[in-house]
Design a protein around this motif. Sequence first.
Motif, PDB file in Angstrom:
ATOM      1  N   THR A  38       0.777  -1.237   0.146  1.00 13.29           N
ATOM      2  CA  THR A  38       0.055  -0.028   0.147  1.00 13.29           C
ATOM      3  C   THR A  38       0.970   1.311   0.018  1.00 13.29           C
ATOM      4  O   THR A  38       0.639   2.349  -0.697  1.00 13.29           O
ATOM      5  N   TYR A  39       1.831   1.010   0.765  1.00 14.15           N
ATOM      6  CA  TYR A  39       2.649   2.463   0.992  1.00 14.15           C
ATOM      7  C   TYR A  39       4.114   2.397   0.402  1.00 14.15           C
ATOM      8  O   TYR A  39       4.802   3.359   0.398  1.00 14.15           O
ATOM      9  N   TRP A  49       1.999  11.699   8.326  1.00 11.02           N
ATOM     10  CA  TRP A  49       1.192  12.774   9.074  1.00 11.02           C
ATOM     11  C   TRP A  49      -0.245  12.732   8.003  1.00 11.02           C
ATOM     12  O   TRP A  49       0.063  12.935   6.762  1.00 11.02           O
ATOM     13  N   ILE A  50      -1.219  12.492   8.575  1.00 13.24           N
ATOM     14  CA  ILE A  50      -2.719  12.335   7.753  1.00 13.24           C
ATOM     15  C   ILE A  50      -3.456  13.497   8.323  1.00 13.24           C
ATOM     16  O   ILE A  50      -3.972  13.316   9.806  1.00 13.24           O
ATOM     17  N   ASP A  51      -4.140  14.061   7.524  1.00 13.36           N
ATOM     18  CA  ASP A  51      -4.996  15.207   7.732  1.00 13.36           C
ATOM     19  C   ASP A  51      -6.402  14.661   8.055  1.00 13.36           C
ATOM     20  O   ASP A  51      -6.684  13.436   7.944  1.00 13.36           O
ATOM     21  N   ARG A  52      -7.403  15.336   8.505  1.00 13.46           N
ATOM     22  CA  ARG A  52      -8.836  15.188   9.178  1.00 13.46           C
ATOM     23  C   ARG A  52      -9.548  14.399   7.989  1.00 13.46           C
ATOM     24  O   ARG A  52     -10.446  13.604   8.165  1.00 13.46           O
ATOM     25  N   GLU A  53      -9.012  14.872   6.686  1.00 13.79           N
ATOM     26  CA  GLU A  53      -9.737  14.390   5.541  1.00 13.79           C
ATOM     27  C   GLU A  53      -9.111  12.898   5.127  1.00 13.79           C
ATOM     28  O   GLU A  53      -9.517  12.324   3.874  1.00 13.79           O
ATOM     29  N   GLY A  54      -8.023  12.551   5.727  1.00 16.91           N
ATOM     30  CA  GLY A  54      -7.380  11.173   5.215  1.00 16.91           C
ATOM     31  C   GLY A  54      -6.529  11.193   4.396  1.00 16.91           C
ATOM     32  O   GLY A  54      -5.973  10.367   3.726  1.00 16.91           O
ATOM     33  N   ARG A  55      -5.876  12.601   4.001  1.00 13.20           N
ATOM     34  CA  ARG A  55      -5.011  12.772   3.017  1.00 13.20           C
ATOM     35  C   ARG A  55      -3.551  12.501   3.872  1.00 13.20           C
ATOM     36  O   ARG A  55      -3.431  13.347   4.558  1.00 13.20           O
ATOM     37  N   VAL A  56      -2.424  11.948   3.039  1.00 13.98           N
ATOM     38  CA  VAL A  56      -1.200  11.940   3.561  1.00 13.98           C
ATOM     39  C   VAL A  56      -0.467  13.261   3.455  1.00 13.98           C
ATOM     40  O   VAL A  56      -0.409  13.668   2.089  1.00 13.98           O
TER      41      VAL A  56
END
Length: 72
Positions: A38-39, A49-56
């Motif tokens: 996956t990564y 670091w992943i934001d509140r919308e799930g974006r790296v």
Amino acid sequence: MIAVNAYDDEKDVVQGFVEKEKLKHLVLLKGSDVALETYGLAEFPAGFWIDREGRVVHREQGFEVERVPRME
């Protein structure tokens, strides 16, 4: 914070490490497939670091002591 054990160590091995290091965060087991497929991770440790919308929004691979202040 969530950690993923990407070495597929057995639960008792990971638990021993968690207790020895007094970790307070969740450690997920059997993560090698996710880490690689996956990564695309080839170097550990790795941090995302992943934001509140799930974006790296940031990614660090490997460990260098001089990067710790930036990671914190």
